[in-house]
Design a protein around this motif. Sequence first.
Motif, PDB file in Angstrom:
ATOM      1  N   ARG A  93      22.689 -36.967  39.032  1.00 52.93           N
ATOM      2  CA  ARG A  93      21.298 -36.446  38.815  1.00 52.93           C
ATOM      3  C   ARG A  93      20.448 -36.498  40.112  1.00 52.93           C
ATOM      4  NH1 ARG A  93      21.991 -32.094  35.011  1.00 52.93           N
ATOM      5  NH2 ARG A  93      23.187 -33.520  32.809  1.00 52.93           N
ATOM      6  N   PHE A  94      19.503 -37.147  39.585  1.00 48.26           N
ATOM      7  CA  PHE A  94      18.063 -37.668  41.062  1.00 48.26           C
ATOM      8  C   PHE A  94      18.957 -38.942  41.295  1.00 48.26           C
ATOM      9  CE2 PHE A  94      16.905 -34.870  37.605  1.00 48.26           C
ATOM     10  CZ  PHE A  94      15.657 -33.949  38.557  1.00 48.26           C
TER      11      PHE A  94
ATOM     12  N   THR B  79      17.539 -37.431  48.959  1.00 46.54           N
ATOM     13  CA  THR B  79      16.521 -38.912  49.920  1.00 46.54           C
ATOM     14  C   THR B  79      16.404 -39.101  50.909  1.00 46.54           C
ATOM     15  OG1 THR B  79      15.856 -41.149  48.811  1.00 46.54           O
ATOM     16  CG2 THR B  79      17.664 -40.747  49.060  1.00 46.54           C
TER      17      THR B  79
ATOM     18  N   ALA C 115      11.994 -35.230  36.546  1.00 49.08           N
ATOM     19  CA  ALA C 115      12.003 -35.661  37.965  1.00 49.08           C
ATOM     20  C   ALA C 115       9.924 -36.387  37.932  1.00 49.08           C
ATOM     21  CB  ALA C 115      11.869 -35.016  39.150  1.00 49.08           C
TER      22      ALA C 115
ATOM     23  N   ARG D 280      20.949 -31.965  42.359  1.00 49.85           N
ATOM     24  CA  ARG D 280      19.966 -31.984  41.946  1.00 49.85           C
ATOM     25  C   ARG D 280      18.550 -33.340  42.795  1.00 49.85           C
ATOM     26  NH1 ARG D 280      18.691 -31.725  35.277  1.00 49.85           N
ATOM     27  NH2 ARG D 280      19.883 -30.050  35.103  1.00 49.85           N
ATOM     28  N   GLY D 281      19.844 -33.600  43.629  1.00 54.06           N
ATOM     29  CA  GLY D 281      18.196 -35.242  43.937  1.00 54.06           C
ATOM     30  C   GLY D 281      18.635 -34.814  45.213  1.00 54.06           C
TER      31      GLY D 281
ATOM     32  N   GLY E  88      15.582 -38.292  36.201  1.00 52.17           N
ATOM     33  CA  GLY E  88      14.571 -38.695  37.571  1.00 52.17           C
ATOM     34  C   GLY E  88      14.924 -40.003  37.876  1.00 52.17           C
TER      35      GLY E  88
END
Length: 176
Positions: free
Chosen positions: A47-48, A4, A141, A1-2, A94
Motif C-alpha cells: 500500500r504505502f 517515496t 496516509a 498508492r505510495g 499509511g
Amino acid sequence: RGVTVMPNGDIFVVTQDGEHVVEKFNSSGTHLATLRGGPDYPFSAPRFIINDGTNIFVSDFRLNSIAKYTTSGGFLSVFSNNLYDAGKLYSPEGVAYDPDGHLYIADGKYEHPRIQEWDANGTYIGTILDSTQIDNNNMLALAFGPDGKLYVSSYWRVSVFSETGEVWSLDYAIFC
C-alpha cells in the motif's frame, strides 16, 4: 498508492495493477528495479511506502506486515503478526516517520483502528492513538508536519493531532 523519493533522487512507487510490486526509478525516470517482496514473502497488497534516508519500508495490507529494504532494493526484514493486540499488525496502511526516527503505522483499518509507534528495527514502542481517541476507521496516509503535528487522512477528512506529554489529542479535522 505510495511513492517515496530518496535523498539521491531515486523514486520508489507502489503499484496495484495486478502485479503488486514496488518499482524503482532514477530521477530521470529510468526503471532500475522491481521489488516483489522477500524470500518466502511475496507482496500480496502493498500500500504505502516511506524511507528514512537509509532504508525503505512498505506496508502490506493483506499480509499484515511492514517490509524493510535497503535503498538498493535488498530485502532486510519483515515485521508482521495478523492480530488486533497491541504490538501486532492488522491491515497496515499509511506509514510516517517522526523527527526522532520512529515509524508510525496506521493499522486496523476496518476493525480496531489505531496508530502504532515502532522503531526502525521493528520493535513495538506503543499505541499512540486507538479507537477510543480517533473517530476514523478508514485511515489511509500519515504525515508529520514541520510543526511536529501528526496528519491522518481518510476518505473524507484529514485529522490533525498534537502531542502534549504522552497524550495525543485531536486539534481539528478538515472535511473533504
